[in-house]
Structures are given as C-alpha cells and as structure tokens.
Design an enzyme around this catalytic site. Structure first.
Site, mmCIF file in Angstrom:
data_model
loop_
_atom_site.group_PDB
_atom_site.id
_atom_site.type_symbol
_atom_site.label_atom_id
_atom_site.label_comp_id
_atom_site.label_asym_id
_atom_site.label_seq_id
_atom_site.Cartn_x
_atom_site.Cartn_y
_atom_site.Cartn_z
ATOM 1 N N GLN A 98 -38.631 6.064 -23.760
ATOM 2 C CA GLN A 98 -36.945 5.579 -23.576
ATOM 3 C C GLN A 98 -37.401 4.419 -22.682
ATOM 4 O O GLN A 98 -38.253 2.986 -23.212
ATOM 5 C CB GLN A 98 -36.427 6.312 -22.826
ATOM 6 C CG GLN A 98 -35.450 7.509 -23.550
ATOM 7 C CD GLN A 98 -36.717 8.187 -23.222
ATOM 8 O OE1 GLN A 98 -37.390 9.108 -21.684
ATOM 9 N NE2 GLN A 98 -37.243 9.597 -24.244
ATOM 10 N N GLY B 161 -40.141 8.844 -29.324
ATOM 11 C CA GLY B 161 -40.618 8.809 -30.482
ATOM 12 C C GLY B 161 -41.423 7.489 -30.826
ATOM 13 O O GLY B 161 -41.566 6.524 -30.595
ATOM 14 N N HIS B 162 -42.920 7.828 -30.292
ATOM 15 C CA HIS B 162 -43.633 7.404 -30.566
ATOM 16 C C HIS B 162 -44.516 6.919 -31.744
ATOM 17 O O HIS B 162 -45.126 7.871 -31.533
ATOM 18 C CB HIS B 162 -44.998 6.631 -28.838
ATOM 19 C CG HIS B 162 -43.584 6.838 -27.338
ATOM 20 N ND1 HIS B 162 -44.405 7.330 -26.358
ATOM 21 C CD2 HIS B 162 -42.108 6.226 -27.778
ATOM 22 C CE1 HIS B 162 -43.287 6.706 -25.272
ATOM 23 N NE2 HIS B 162 -42.346 6.803 -26.498
ATOM 24 N N ASP C 178 -37.960 2.292 -27.602
ATOM 25 C CA ASP C 178 -38.361 2.072 -29.133
ATOM 26 C C ASP C 178 -39.030 0.530 -29.189
ATOM 27 O O ASP C 178 -38.669 -0.305 -30.161
ATOM 28 C CB ASP C 178 -37.263 1.847 -30.314
ATOM 29 C CG ASP C 178 -36.267 3.314 -30.091
ATOM 30 O OD1 ASP C 178 -37.430 4.186 -29.904
ATOM 31 O OD2 ASP C 178 -35.457 3.827 -30.711
ATOM 32 N N LYS D 275 -43.780 1.132 -27.428
ATOM 33 C CA LYS D 275 -44.294 1.144 -26.352
ATOM 34 C C LYS D 275 -45.848 2.075 -26.899
ATOM 35 O O LYS D 275 -46.834 2.064 -26.295
ATOM 36 C CB LYS D 275 -43.940 2.128 -25.125
ATOM 37 C CG LYS D 275 -42.264 1.602 -24.619
ATOM 38 C CD LYS D 275 -41.618 2.513 -23.662
ATOM 39 C CE LYS D 275 -40.781 3.553 -25.065
ATOM 40 N NZ LYS D 275 -40.067 2.988 -25.467
#
Ligand code: GDP
Ligand code: IMO
Ligand code: MG
Length: 429
Positions: free
Chosen positions: A223, A40-41, A13, A16
């Site tokens: 990650q 989750g991007h 988080d 990225k």
C-alpha cells in the site's frame, strides 16, 4: 550492513514491486511486514510478468523471502499464489521462503464480511479490495484471530472458535446470513494446515540470527503512506500501518532495523477506491495518464483514478514515514505532455495550506494550487542513465526534490527491471 525499507509514499501502486525486485539482487533477504494479499506488485523481467500479492517480491530472484508477523495471511491465497508462480518457473521451498508463526489468518468469514459491508454501504463504501483485510485485522486486535501457530492445535481451539463465532455470528445475522459453519471451517483449515506449516517458523528469530551474520535486509512495504490507518485519508484507508516504522513491530526487529527508507513515488498521482484526491483529473490529461500508465489495478482490475503530482501529499508522507530518499517511478508516462503541473499547496476557505488537513470533510474540499511546467517531447522510456534524460524532465525532478524536501535516489523509466537510473545506492548509505 545497511538495510533498506521500501514504502509507497502515495496511495499505493507506485511501483514498489519493480523497485524491490531490482534491489533484491543486492539484498540477502526480503521481508513483508504489513498488509496482505490486497497488495498487487508487478515485476517485469524480460518477457515475463509476475504479479505478486502476498509473496515478497524477492522470491523471483531466488532471494530468501520472509513474511513477518504484521501480515494477515490467507492460507488459500498463499497456496494459489505459490502454485501460480511455480507455474512460471519460480522455485518456492522452505529453504527460500518462510512465514511467521504469529501471523493472523484471513478466513473465508473475513472475506465474506468485507464484501457484505461494502455492498451494504452503497455510495459510502471504502472501495476495499474485498480480500477480508479489515475484518482480519479487527479480529487480531480483538484477540479473536486464529494464527498460523494455531494450525498445529486445531483440535484444542474450541475457546478461540467460540470467541470468533460469537462475534461473527452476530454480525452475520445483521446481514441475514447464517452463522459460521464451524465443522466446515475446521475441515478446511485441517486440509490446508500442512501446506502452511511447512513454511511456518519464528521469523523474528530467523531475522535475529541473520542479522548477527551481517546480512542486508530489504523490507517490502505494501500500500502507501496515504492509506495508513493512522496517517492516511481516514476512513478511506487500509487497516494496517503502512509507514516505515511498522518494520519493527511487523517483523520483530527493533526500530533501528529499517535503515535507508526508500519512498516510492509515482511521477504523477493515482488512487484506486474511494476517498479524497485533490489533484484528480477528469479531463483528457487524466485519461491520457491512465492510458499511458496502464492504470488498472493489479488485484481487482479496477480503473485507477489519475491526477497531477501532489507535492504537498508526498512531502507529508516523506516526513511521516522518515523517508531518506525517493525512487521516482513512471517518469516515461509524462513523455509528450505539452505542459505538466505540480500541486504546491492547497486553498481552503480563502486560506492557503501547506499540508493535508486531518478531517475527511476538509480533505474533500481543498483546492490545489498548481505550478505549471513545459513538458518534454523526447522519450525517457527505458532511459538508464541520468545523462539520457531531457533537460525539462530533469528540471521537473529537481523541482519535486525541492518541494518534497527529499532527494531522488533512483528514477524508473519503464516497467522492465533494468529501466532504472541509480542516483544514489540505498544499500551503500
Ligand atoms: P506496486 O503495487 O507499488 O508494486 O505497483 P503496481 O505493480 O501495482 O503498479 C505499478 C505498475 O507500473 C506496474 O504495472 C509496473 O509494471 C508498472 N511500472 C513500474 N515502474 C514503471 C515505470 O517506471 N514506467 C512504466 N511505464 N511502468 C512502470
Ligand atoms: P499495493 O501494495 C492501491 C486500497 C483499496 C481501498 C483501501 C482499503 O499494490 O500498492 P483494503 O482491501 O486494504 O481494506 O482496501 O485501500 N488498497 C490499495 N490501493 N494499492 C494497494 O496495494 C492497495 N491495497 C489496498 O483500493 O481503497
Ligand atoms: Mg499495486
């Protein structure tokens, strides 16, 4: 042509997705090489926010997007994400998107096992995203996985289903759950197969051919290095290698493909899930970081734990992952703090440490040694030029570079794509 590899250098988080989206305009192809839909991007483009878990973040700019063999693929999650993005006006076709035919599938049984294990572990839980990531990687290494290429042979997979069921039925019995419903699993896979198959191809070969044309490849890590199964805060990690070296094995290109390794580093520290966190704050400063940074998980909505910048951890991540330069993100979140702190070392049993020890017991007991700085009252939010940064913020960045032994390549000052200061173009290196 130089390639760029983006990896998270903390516990995920770090921003990225934002940086990959911004760099995608300069790349010809974006490739995911590990993890799955535990990622989750978040991308903010004008008034639209896109949340991607499985699709490479290049898809939003229309850049060719590939999922490499190192990713574990939930076919139903893939379909749902494609439909969601299409609803936001993003075009996803076999012309701009492909998945490796060797990706192992995440099946409902993996998700169920992940959730059952976590529930049974109580206080000792890892705090996983509950997406079945760990069990799917276990089956890959255990040679029980059903892979994308198997979807073309569902009628002939009896021996593979036997292996899968023998393993899982024993585990399920331990949780008081019925065995796998094989007929249902086969029916569900048969139904979803054509959707996945339209995108399936040997991604290694596609990349080889593209490379011959001299394209610029952008690898998108998920990650962060501290969640790496080898180098992270084990066992509170994910089940894949998140370091830049995984680019080679997870996409099918050789070790020379990674190019410029851009470590994404938040200007403070967050973590979601269980595990050691030496600079974690439980006071008003921590709460303020969480509120200003909107630190809630993209995937699970869980509140992220927040703390000061830990230079020991980032120096370690940069070394382990061969980081060439960093993108320092969320600098704006520190605006208005009277003082800010950086952890420069640890104390453990009267000794000073310059690295995080391997054992989880020691990791839980290290005490941070801090350097304190005056903060800045000016706003950096949305700054797009280095010259727009307050002197104290520049001092903070320069000290971080010194401590982590790695230069800053970009600074991010807001969630919007163009809230970005370019110090050194990774593609030009
Ligand atoms: P990822 O998993 O590394 O892609 O990061 P996430 O998307 O899970 O979390 C990062 C969050 O911070 C997202 O909500 C982004 O929109 C947001 N973000 C990224 N860069 C910045 C920044 O420089 N400043 C601020 N305020 N928010 C940012
Ligand atoms: P992005 O790509 C932050 C964490 C989980 C848990 C541990 C194991 O958005 O940075 P898993 O479901 O992978 O078995 O969970 O890893 N985790 C993440 N934390 N960002 C992520 O991805 C994460 N993916 C997994 O919270 O602690
Ligand atoms: Mg995320």
């Amino acid at each position: 042509m130089p390639n760029v590899t983006v990896v998270g250098a903390q516990w995920g988080d770090e921003g990225k997705g934002k940086i990959v989206d911004w760099l995608a305009a300069r790349a010809d192809v974006v490739v995911r090489f590990q993890g799955g839909h535990n990622a989750g991007h978040t991308l903010v483009v004008g008034n639209t926010t896109y949340k991607l878990s499985l699709l490479p973040s290049g898809i939003v700019t229309g850049t060719l997007s590939l999922i490499g063999n190192g990713v574990v693929l939930d076919p139903w999650a893939l379909k749902a994400e494609i439909e969601k993005l299409e609803g936001q006006g993003v075009k996803i076709t076999p012309d701009n998107f492909a998945v490796a035919d060797t990706c192992p599938l995440i099946l409902p049984v993996h998700r169920e096992l992940d959730v059952m294990r976590e529930a049974a572990a109580g206080k000792g839980k890892i705090g996983t995203t509950g997406r079945g990531i760990g069990p799917a990687y276990e089956d890959k290494v255990g040679r029980r996985a059903i892979r994308v290429c198997d979807l073309a042979h569902l009628g002939e997979l009896e021996p593979q289903f036997d292996r899968l069921c023998a393993h899982h039925d024993a585990l399920r019995a331990g949780f008081g759950e019925p065995p796998i419903d094989r007929a249902r699993l086969l029916a569900d896979l048969t139904e979803i197969a054509p959707f996945v198959q339209q995108f399936a191809q040997p991604v290694w070969k596609r990349l080889r051919d593209l490379r011959k044309e001299g394209v610029r490849i952008l690898f998108e890590g998920a990650q962060g290095v501290l969640l790496d199964v080898d180098h992270g805060t084990y066992p509170f990690v994910t089940s894949s290698n998140t370091v830049s070296g995984t680019v080679a094995s997870g996409s099918g290109l050789g070790p020379g493909a990674a190019g410029f390794v851009l470590g994404i580093v938040k200007a403070y520290t967050t973590r979601v899930g269980s595990g050691p966190f030496p600079t974690e704050l439980s006071d008003a400063a921590g709460q303020r970081l969480g509120e200003r940074g909107h630190e809630f998980g993209t995937v699970t909505g869980r509140q992220r734990r927040c703390g000061w910048f830990d230079a020991v951890l980032v120096r370690q991540s940069c070394a382990i992952s061969g980081v060439t330069g960093i993108a320092l993100t969320k600098l704006d979140v520190l605006d208005g703090f009277e003082t800010v702190k950086i952890c420069t070392g640890y104390r453990l049993d009267g000794q000073e440490l310059d690295h995080l020890p391997a054992s989880a017991f020691e990791q839980a007991r290290v005490e941070p040694i801090y350097e304190e700085f005056d903060g800045w009252s000016e706003t950096t939010m949305g700054a797009r030029r280095w010259a727009d940064l307050p002197a104290q913020a520049i001092k903070y960045i320069r000290r971080i570079e010194e401590l982590i032994e790695c230069p800053v390549a970009t600074v991010s000052t807001g969630p919007e794509r163009d809230d970005t200061i370019l110090v050194r173009n990774p593609f030009a290196d």
